[in-house]
Write a protein that holds these residues in place. Structure first.
Motif, PDB file in Angstrom:
ATOM      1  N   PRO A  76       0.843  -1.206   0.000  1.00  0.00           N
ATOM      2  CA  PRO A  76       0.000   0.000   0.000  1.00  0.00           C
ATOM      3  C   PRO A  76       0.875   1.253   0.000  1.00  0.00           C
ATOM      4  O   PRO A  76       1.967   1.273   0.579  1.00  0.00           O
ATOM      5  CB  PRO A  76      -0.802  -0.123   1.297  1.00  0.00           C
ATOM      6  CG  PRO A  76      -0.777  -1.584   1.631  1.00  0.00           C
ATOM      7  CD  PRO A  76       0.538  -2.094   1.117  1.00  0.00           C
ATOM      8  N   ALA A  77       0.393   2.313  -0.640  1.00  0.00           N
ATOM      9  CA  ALA A  77       1.167   3.540  -0.817  1.00  0.00           C
ATOM     10  C   ALA A  77       1.684   4.113   0.503  1.00  0.00           C
ATOM     11  O   ALA A  77       2.829   4.566   0.584  1.00  0.00           O
ATOM     12  CB  ALA A  77       0.335   4.581  -1.560  1.00  0.00           C
ATOM     13  N   GLN A  78       0.861   4.094   1.532  1.00  0.00           N
ATOM     14  CA  GLN A  78       1.271   4.672   2.811  1.00  0.00           C
ATOM     15  C   GLN A  78       2.475   3.926   3.398  1.00  0.00           C
ATOM     16  O   GLN A  78       3.426   4.558   3.866  1.00  0.00           O
ATOM     17  CB  GLN A  78       0.103   4.649   3.795  1.00  0.00           C
ATOM     18  CG  GLN A  78       0.391   5.366   5.084  1.00  0.00           C
ATOM     19  CD  GLN A  78      -0.833   5.435   5.995  1.00  0.00           C
ATOM     20  OE1 GLN A  78      -1.857   4.830   5.725  1.00  0.00           O
ATOM     21  NE2 GLN A  78      -0.710   6.192   7.052  1.00  0.00           N
ATOM     22  N   GLU A  79       2.446   2.603   3.366  1.00  0.00           N
ATOM     23  CA  GLU A  79       3.570   1.828   3.874  1.00  0.00           C
ATOM     24  C   GLU A  79       4.805   2.027   2.996  1.00  0.00           C
ATOM     25  O   GLU A  79       5.922   2.169   3.482  1.00  0.00           O
ATOM     26  CB  GLU A  79       3.226   0.337   3.979  1.00  0.00           C
ATOM     27  CG  GLU A  79       2.426  -0.035   5.199  1.00  0.00           C
ATOM     28  CD  GLU A  79       0.950   0.337   5.099  1.00  0.00           C
ATOM     29  OE1 GLU A  79       0.462   0.636   3.979  1.00  0.00           O
ATOM     30  OE2 GLU A  79       0.282   0.336   6.147  1.00  0.00           O
ATOM     31  N   ARG A  80       4.611   2.031   1.693  1.00  0.00           N
ATOM     32  CA  ARG A  80       5.728   2.204   0.762  1.00  0.00           C
ATOM     33  C   ARG A  80       6.427   3.545   1.009  1.00  0.00           C
ATOM     34  O   ARG A  80       7.655   3.620   1.021  1.00  0.00           O
ATOM     35  CB  ARG A  80       5.216   2.099  -0.672  1.00  0.00           C
ATOM     36  CG  ARG A  80       6.317   2.042  -1.711  1.00  0.00           C
ATOM     37  CD  ARG A  80       5.817   1.776  -3.113  1.00  0.00           C
ATOM     38  NE  ARG A  80       4.778   2.709  -3.520  1.00  0.00           N
ATOM     39  CZ  ARG A  80       3.506   2.371  -3.763  1.00  0.00           C
ATOM     40  NH1 ARG A  80       3.118   1.123  -3.636  1.00  0.00           N
ATOM     41  NH2 ARG A  80       2.625   3.273  -4.137  1.00  0.00           N
ATOM     42  N   GLU A  81       5.645   4.605   1.245  1.00  0.00           N
ATOM     43  CA  GLU A  81       6.232   5.926   1.496  1.00  0.00           C
ATOM     44  C   GLU A  81       7.035   5.938   2.797  1.00  0.00           C
ATOM     45  O   GLU A  81       8.140   6.488   2.844  1.00  0.00           O
ATOM     46  CB  GLU A  81       5.137   6.982   1.536  1.00  0.00           C
ATOM     47  CG  GLU A  81       4.530   7.261   0.181  1.00  0.00           C
ATOM     48  CD  GLU A  81       3.291   8.152   0.241  1.00  0.00           C
ATOM     49  OE1 GLU A  81       3.058   8.787   1.291  1.00  0.00           O
ATOM     50  OE2 GLU A  81       2.570   8.195  -0.766  1.00  0.00           O
ATOM     51  N   LYS A  82       6.509   5.354   3.860  1.00  0.00           N
ATOM     52  CA  LYS A  82       7.244   5.288   5.130  1.00  0.00           C
ATOM     53  C   LYS A  82       8.543   4.508   4.957  1.00  0.00           C
ATOM     54  O   LYS A  82       9.595   4.915   5.462  1.00  0.00           O
ATOM     55  CB  LYS A  82       6.395   4.622   6.209  1.00  0.00           C
ATOM     56  CG  LYS A  82       5.278   5.472   6.744  1.00  0.00           C
ATOM     57  CD  LYS A  82       4.503   4.698   7.805  1.00  0.00           C
ATOM     58  CE  LYS A  82       3.275   5.432   8.244  1.00  0.00           C
ATOM     59  NZ  LYS A  82       2.472   4.627   9.208  1.00  0.00           N
TER      60      LYS A  82
END
Length: 115
Positions: A76-82
């Motif tokens: 998911p984008a949020q995890e990938r960004e972190k």
């Protein structure tokens, strides 16, 4: 020498990294270059798990001085960004070590091969 290889995908995101070798800056147990590189890289992996719940694919061989870490696709984008923030932070910390102790640690980049 410690060799750090950071692999980026086609969009520039860090996809994986590997760290191999020994710094030979000082005797075992007193080698600050090895300790620093180990602490930064293992800390990044631990932070990824703790902050995102994602468990990166890892391979560790302490005797051989090997650490490999791969980030799974399709997160998911949020995890990938972190994860990217943590991995870029790891890179800048390793770069700081390289700037001071370049005879003992080297960072290289490669692009992920497209299948």
């Amino acid at each position: 020498m410690i060799d750090v290889t950071i692999t980026r995908n086609e969009t520039g995101l860090i996809r994986s990294f590997s760290i191999s070798g020994h710094a030979f800056f000082a005797e075992r147990g007193k080698d600050i270059v090895c300790a620093g590189a180990s602490a930064v890289s293992i800390g990044a992996i631990n932070a990824i798990h703790e902050m995102t719940g994602v468990v990166p694919l890892t391979e560790i061989d302490y005797d051989e001085g090997l650490l490999r870490c791969e980030i799974q696709d399709n997160l998911p984008a949020q995890e990938r960004e972190k994860i990217q923030v943590l991995l870029e932070g790891m890179y800048f910390q390793l770069k700081t070590i390289e700037e001071e102790y370049g005879q003992h640690i080297r960072i290289t980049f490669k692009n992920q091969e497209v299948e």
